[in-house]
Design an enzyme around this catalytic site. Structure first.
Site, PDB file in Angstrom:
ATOM      1  N   ASP A 291       9.503  65.440  81.623  1.00  0.00           N
ATOM      2  CA  ASP A 291       9.207  64.238  82.718  1.00  0.00           C
ATOM      3  C   ASP A 291       9.722  63.021  82.113  1.00  0.00           C
ATOM      4  OD1 ASP A 291       6.435  62.138  84.082  1.00  0.00           O
ATOM      5  OD2 ASP A 291       8.570  62.554  84.695  1.00  0.00           O
TER       6      ASP A 291
ATOM      7  N   PRO B 283      19.892  34.565  93.121  1.00  0.00           N
ATOM      8  CA  PRO B 283      18.434  34.407  92.521  1.00  0.00           C
ATOM      9  C   PRO B 283      17.478  34.270  93.691  1.00  0.00           C
ATOM     10  CG  PRO B 283      20.249  32.644  91.659  1.00  0.00           C
ATOM     11  CD  PRO B 283      20.828  33.519  92.885  1.00  0.00           C
TER      12      PRO B 283
ATOM     13  N   ARG C 217      24.214  56.164  87.482  1.00  0.00           N
ATOM     14  CA  ARG C 217      23.524  57.023  86.610  1.00  0.00           C
ATOM     15  C   ARG C 217      22.820  57.974  87.238  1.00  0.00           C
ATOM     16  NH1 ARG C 217      18.815  55.489  84.590  1.00  0.00           N
ATOM     17  NH2 ARG C 217      19.499  57.001  82.607  1.00  0.00           N
TER      18      ARG C 217
HETATM   19  C1  LIG Z   1      24.257  27.320  89.375  1.00  0.00           C
HETATM   20  N1  LIG Z   1      24.341  28.285  90.747  1.00  0.00           N
HETATM   21  C2  LIG Z   1      25.523  29.170  90.302  1.00  0.00           C
HETATM   22  C3  LIG Z   1      25.865  30.346  91.456  1.00  0.00           C
HETATM   23  N2  LIG Z   1      24.177  30.856  91.691  1.00  0.00           N
HETATM   24  C4  LIG Z   1      24.478  31.768  92.873  1.00  0.00           C
HETATM   25  C5  LIG Z   1      23.911  31.361  94.146  1.00  0.00           C
HETATM   26  C6  LIG Z   1      23.852  32.246  95.305  1.00  0.00           C
HETATM   27  C7  LIG Z   1      24.349  33.652  94.788  1.00  0.00           C
HETATM   28  C8  LIG Z   1      25.153  33.931  93.789  1.00  0.00           C
HETATM   29  C9  LIG Z   1      25.020  33.087  92.620  1.00  0.00           C
HETATM   30  C10 LIG Z   1      25.625  33.461  91.345  1.00  0.00           C
HETATM   31  N3  LIG Z   1      24.756  33.351  90.303  1.00  0.00           N
HETATM   32  C11 LIG Z   1      23.621  34.409  90.294  1.00  0.00           C
HETATM   33  C12 LIG Z   1      23.611  35.594  91.019  1.00  0.00           C
HETATM   34  C13 LIG Z   1      22.479  36.309  90.871  1.00  0.00           C
HETATM   35  C14 LIG Z   1      21.537  36.258  89.857  1.00  0.00           C
HETATM   36  C15 LIG Z   1      20.357  37.196  89.660  1.00  0.00           C
HETATM   37  N4  LIG Z   1      19.366  36.550  89.246  1.00  0.00           N
HETATM   38  O1  LIG Z   1      20.633  38.274  90.204  1.00  0.00           O
HETATM   39  C16 LIG Z   1      21.341  35.191  89.340  1.00  0.00           C
HETATM   40  N5  LIG Z   1      22.719  34.057  89.353  1.00  0.00           N
HETATM   41  C17 LIG Z   1      23.100  30.117  91.864  1.00  0.00           C
HETATM   42  C18 LIG Z   1      23.231  29.168  90.733  1.00  0.00           C
END
Ligand SMILES: CN1CCN(c2ccccc2CNc2ccc(C(N)=O)cn2)CC1
Length: 241
Positions: free
Chosen positions: A167, A88, A152
């Site tokens: 396009d 995230p 893809r």
């Molecule tokens: C409660 N925690 C669960 C683990 N998490 C976490 C933290 C670090 C890495 C991966 C994760 C795996 N989660 C993801 C991964 C990607 C996305 C995205 N937006 O690309 C959303 N979530 C953070 C939150």
């Protein structure tokens, strides 16, 4: 293109990539896939890969040694490939990033679980990406989203690459136009007559007009950045024909 994915749930990745155009692309060798489970690199009892966070707090953190060993193994199989961490906290993915990745010879994707990974793993990470501003339980779906978006775009994967003439919207920065197919009548709903006219120039203009209207209505932010050409503005102002 070779994708290598580091995940404690390799079967999640493998299963998804059995189906559809991407599954066929893999089966036909248009790209290759390597799967690396950090548990195979754990030297602890029960193939442990997580531990409690220093400093306290809820949940568990993925330990660095098994992840760094899995990354090293993936690098050996996929030399030169950037290591991409899905989280995230990453840059939000878009079509331009997918186009850039499609030009790479390989990509190594790190899918996190638990509360995240030991920060010292970042010494082996080249780029951090997010698929959007929301939280999932794991990085496998984000890894699959990135892989499908890239796959893809690879030659031979899509049966119908956008014909040179038309396009495709991916390149025009517009949302897609409405699509219709048989049966012609669905309940009381019919197909716009223009699509049955056989007049391909008129059909192409109608589709572009629909895409422009939809884009302006639903994504003014995209259109602000993109702008409109004189022809597109004229097309929008024309009476419905
Ligand atoms: C409660 N925690 C669960 C683990 N998490 C976490 C933290 C670090 C890495 C991966 C994760 C795996 N989660 C993801 C991964 C990607 C996305 C995205 N937006 O690309 C959303 N979530 C953070 C939150």
């Amino acid at each position: 293109m070779r994708f290598d994915v580091i995940s404690i749930f390799p079967q999640l990745i493998e299963q998804y990539l059995q189906e559809g155009v991407v599954g066929r692309g893999l089966a036909q060798g248009h790209f290759r896939l390597g799967l690396w489970n950090p548990r195979d690199f754990s030297t602890l009892a029960h193939r442990r890969v997580d531990d409690r966070p220093f400093g306290g707090g809820p949940g568990m953190v993925m330990m660095a040694p098994p992840l760094l060993a899995a990354i090293a193994a993936a690098r050996e199989a996929n030399p030169g490939a950037p290591v991409i961490y899905l989280s995230p906290q990453g840059k939000v993915l878009n079509q331009g990033a997918l186009q850039r990745f499609a030009g790479c010879d390989g990509l190594i994707l790190l899918a996190g679980r638990y509360e995240g990974i030991d920060e010292r793993v970042m010494s082996a990470v080249d780029e951090e990406w997010s698929i959007g501003d929301y939280v999932l339980a794991g990085g496998e779906l984000p890894a699959l989203v990135l892989m499908e978006g890239v796959a893809r775009l690879l030659p031979g994967v899509l049966g119908h690459p956008d014909s040179a003439g038309e396009d495709s919207f991916a390149h025009s920065g517009l949302l897609d136009c409405p699509h219709y197919t048989r049966p012609e009548r669905v309940g009381t709903q019919e197909v716009p007559a223009v699509l049955l006219s056989g007049d391909h120039r008129r059909i192409a203009r109608w589709r572009l007009r629909q895409a422009l209207r939809r884009s302006l209505e639903r994504r003014p932010d995209l259109m602000q950045a993109r702008g409109l050409s004189a022809e597109e503005r004229a097309l929008l102002e024309q009476e419905e024909n």
